[in-house]
Motif scaffolding. Structure first.
Motif, PDB file in Angstrom:
ATOM      1  N   LEU A 211       0.834  -1.192   0.000  1.00  0.00           N
ATOM      2  CA  LEU A 211       0.000   0.000   0.000  1.00  0.00           C
ATOM      3  C   LEU A 211       0.880   1.259   0.000  1.00  0.00           C
ATOM      4  O   LEU A 211       1.876   1.332   0.714  1.00  0.00           O
ATOM      5  N   ASN A 214      -0.991   7.240  -0.885  1.00  0.00           N
ATOM      6  CA  ASN A 214      -2.197   7.779  -1.523  1.00  0.00           C
ATOM      7  C   ASN A 214      -3.351   6.777  -1.585  1.00  0.00           C
ATOM      8  O   ASN A 214      -4.372   7.034  -2.211  1.00  0.00           O
ATOM      9  N   GLY A 215      -3.164   5.583  -0.956  1.00  0.00           N
ATOM     10  CA  GLY A 215      -4.239   4.602  -0.926  1.00  0.00           C
ATOM     11  C   GLY A 215      -4.189   3.626  -2.091  1.00  0.00           C
ATOM     12  O   GLY A 215      -4.919   2.631  -2.101  1.00  0.00           O
ATOM     13  N   TYR A 216      -3.364   3.924  -3.094  1.00  0.00           N
ATOM     14  CA  TYR A 216      -3.166   2.978  -4.194  1.00  0.00           C
ATOM     15  C   TYR A 216      -2.048   2.022  -3.794  1.00  0.00           C
ATOM     16  O   TYR A 216      -1.197   2.342  -2.958  1.00  0.00           O
ATOM     17  N   THR A 217      -2.035   0.828  -4.427  1.00  0.00           N
ATOM     18  CA  THR A 217      -0.942  -0.102  -4.172  1.00  0.00           C
ATOM     19  C   THR A 217       0.236   0.242  -5.091  1.00  0.00           C
ATOM     20  O   THR A 217       0.083   0.952  -6.091  1.00  0.00           O
ATOM     21  N   GLU A 220      -0.427  -0.735  -8.574  1.00  0.00           N
ATOM     22  CA  GLU A 220      -1.280   0.231  -9.289  1.00  0.00           C
ATOM     23  C   GLU A 220      -0.493   1.460  -9.716  1.00  0.00           C
ATOM     24  O   GLU A 220      -0.650   1.951 -10.844  1.00  0.00           O
ATOM     25  N   SER A 239      -4.934   5.881 -13.823  1.00  0.00           N
ATOM     26  CA  SER A 239      -5.436   5.325 -12.563  1.00  0.00           C
ATOM     27  C   SER A 239      -5.727   3.842 -12.766  1.00  0.00           C
ATOM     28  O   SER A 239      -6.356   3.455 -13.750  1.00  0.00           O
ATOM     29  N   THR A 240      -5.260   3.023 -11.832  1.00  0.00           N
ATOM     30  CA  THR A 240      -5.367   1.575 -11.985  1.00  0.00           C
ATOM     31  C   THR A 240      -5.985   0.940 -10.741  1.00  0.00           C
ATOM     32  O   THR A 240      -5.740   1.391  -9.628  1.00  0.00           O
ATOM     33  N   THR A 241      -6.795  -0.076 -10.954  1.00  0.00           N
ATOM     34  CA  THR A 241      -7.199  -0.987  -9.880  1.00  0.00           C
ATOM     35  C   THR A 241      -6.618  -2.350 -10.230  1.00  0.00           C
ATOM     36  O   THR A 241      -6.964  -2.921 -11.268  1.00  0.00           O
TER      37      THR A 241
ATOM     38  N   ARG B 305     -11.276  -0.338  -0.741  1.00  0.00           N
ATOM     39  CA  ARG B 305     -10.274   0.265  -1.644  1.00  0.00           C
ATOM     40  C   ARG B 305     -10.730   1.673  -2.088  1.00  0.00           C
ATOM     41  O   ARG B 305     -10.548   2.060  -3.256  1.00  0.00           O
ATOM     42  N   ARG B 307     -10.417   5.335  -2.671  1.00  0.00           N
ATOM     43  CA  ARG B 307      -9.286   6.249  -2.794  1.00  0.00           C
ATOM     44  C   ARG B 307      -9.609   7.389  -3.750  1.00  0.00           C
ATOM     45  O   ARG B 307     -10.491   7.257  -4.593  1.00  0.00           O
TER      46      ARG B 307
END
Lengths: 345, 345
Positions: A211, A214-217, A220, A239-241, B305, B307
């Motif tokens: 993680l 910014n909350g993204y992994t 991502e 932006s990616t999930t 998730r 964000r």
């Protein structure tokens, strides 16, 4: 003339594919097999390879420097690369050794080129670097489809949702999925998990890698960081999930994109036609579209479900891409970098 | 007082869940079990239910009209619904019979309410209709998370990528996945497929339902059509990529949204807190996020998730939702419509 090649981390899923990819390009690299290196634990093992049985040698930086390799492929951890990648670029005889690193250790260093050879091979010469970083698998697969589109229509925004295979966690990831499926079909609804944070069989896990603030992994963010570096622009918002699904070795990605210029599904088909490393498979009326099962073991990235965006209208496209995570997403891309160096120099 | 209830299509995956959901709400509907109907092929069979063993009766529209049911749940094909749903709303005694149809047959008819009871229960009275359409599973699951956000921040754009379970193709879909997995782990790399267009084990299939003229599938367009009808607005742009993955009964969705007002992850958490039918599970540092395995068999839709969007900045959010396809996506939603009619009238 034959190239002298070493594969470090030869017993892993990517290492095994590296040897196969070199063999498939014997016309470029010559008939001699690469030398295989791994940790002490695997040293002395014999691997079945397309060259025949080859014995694994324990990695030692001085051993490799003494051999004066043309190419050293690193399929190892980031920590290992950080320690060894730069020392390995110099050797006893003073000839150039290109070190092509599959880890993320040096990908974001300004002085290290991050290369998809069909896109930015020139960055190696531009940076005059013997260390070359191989991109993240999700990025490399998407880049094959997106770069021709970017060149012609200029990308502004990318929204990516991934369907990532167990092979992203290497051979142990694939094994855990297969064994877990076996346990599940035999009645264990929540089979054991060690590699993945939750059981992967009959599940999907919407978190890959660490993680970030910014909350993204990290997985991502890699797509954003690396796409911009490979395409040589800061002007694309990404932006990616990133989601792990129970597939074995091909990643898929649903991508919504916005472009600066007007774009249409037919224009995308025309623009991808004949581009190296990418193939359009887009006939949904006949059930033809990219699939992990058909993309496994295949060099080309497949693109399909190409349609006009309902969000960005005439300046947007939705599409679906799929590529072998171990090939374009790792081993093949690395070997194609070496091939381009051999054939273009 | 007890409600007189019929379940038509009682032997299918949704039918079975309908009976369970009615039983779980005995305090609302009373102790009497629903009457179970199916085609001639299943008539006479005995089903194990939470009420005890119940015998399946052959469907006949006159039989049902004579029984003067309060609620008839249809878990049948669209063609069957088109033929029978409207006739079933009138009965011998002249009391109201509400027909709640899980098929897509009447969802887009202006005079038929399409209902998620927590969102637009009032549309039943507004349209003065005894026929009520139950939404598509993907739509209903997403709507639980998105409606509170829409109310507070006004949605402008939705980009949805789905991770849909085999149960969307009913019990035969789940069976084909399980049997295919068994064959695969026993060495058959491409197990047989009849229900799905390609083998689903260790694969994902980016096409669900029929292709439409605009290149999207009907499943993808349903999300757009139904979200707008349920939310009562034409001002949201919706684009979906619908993908079948090898999970059994919970759908997941990666959603990127743009709002008219400024929004933040914390604001989304605050806005969803305490809302019925939805729960926030968002602690990725501790591996807490929505998962198909944990959402299976659970009434609530899970959201995590959460964000800030890297595309729409302060006016955008990325999130991941997951819900049981057979419950919120079908049976539970239908039964909650009936419950709301009983308790609010």
């Amino acid at each position: 003339m034959s190239s002298k090649i070493a594969v470090v981390g030869c017993t892993g899923a990517v290492g095994i594919e590296l040897v196969k990819c070199c063999h498939a390009r014997k016309s470029v690299f010559g008939d001699a097999p690469p030398d295989l290196y791994a940790s002490a634990r695997s040293a002395g093992k014999t691997l079945d390879t397309p060259y025949g049985p080859l014995t694994v040698v324990e990695f030692n930086v001085e051993t490799l420097k003494a051999k004066a390799y043309d190419f050293i492929f690193l399929a190892v951890s980031g920590g290992f690369s950080l320690e060894n990648a730069i020392p390995l670029t110099t050797n006893a005889s003073g000839t150039p050794t290109y070190v092509i690193d599959n880890s993320s250790a040096y990908r974001y260093h300004d002085e290290v080129p991050l290369v998809v050879p069909e896109i930015n091979f020139d960055s190696i010469a531009a940076l005059d670097s013997k260390l070359i970083a191989n991109p993240n698998c999700t990025t490399a697969i998407a880049a094959m489809a997106l770069y021709p589109i970017h060149q012609e229509f200029k990308l502004k925004k990318l929204i990516v949702s991934t369907y990532q295979a167990a092979s992203g966690a290497g051979e142990p990831g694939m094994q855990e999925l297969l064994e877990g499926c076996k346990a599940h079909v035999n009645g264990d609804a929540r089979p054991e998990n060690k590699i993945f944070s939750h059981p992967l069989p009959f599940n999907c896990i919407p978190m890959i890698d660490k993680l970030q603030e910014n909350g993204y992994t990290k997985e991502e963010m890699k797509v954003a960081w690396e796409m911009k570096k490979i395409f040589g622009t800061d002007d694309i918002k990404v932006s990616t999930t990133a989601v792990r699904i129970p597939t074995l070795r091909a990643h898929a990605e649903a991508i919504t994109l916005e472009t600066e210029k007007d774009i249409s599904p037919q224009a995308v088909v025309d623009c991808l036609k004949g581009k190296p490393g990418v193939v359009v498979e887009d006939d949904p009326a006949n059930n033809v579209f990219p699939l992990p099962l058909t993309c496994s073991g295949r060099d080309d990235v497949s693109v399909g479900r190409i349609r006009q965006s309902l969000i960005f209208d005439n300046k947007g496209i939705d599409l679906f891409v799929c590529g072998d995570q171990l090939l374009r997403g790792a081993a093949l891309n690395a070997v194609l970098i070496a091939e381009a160096i051999v054939t273009k120099k």
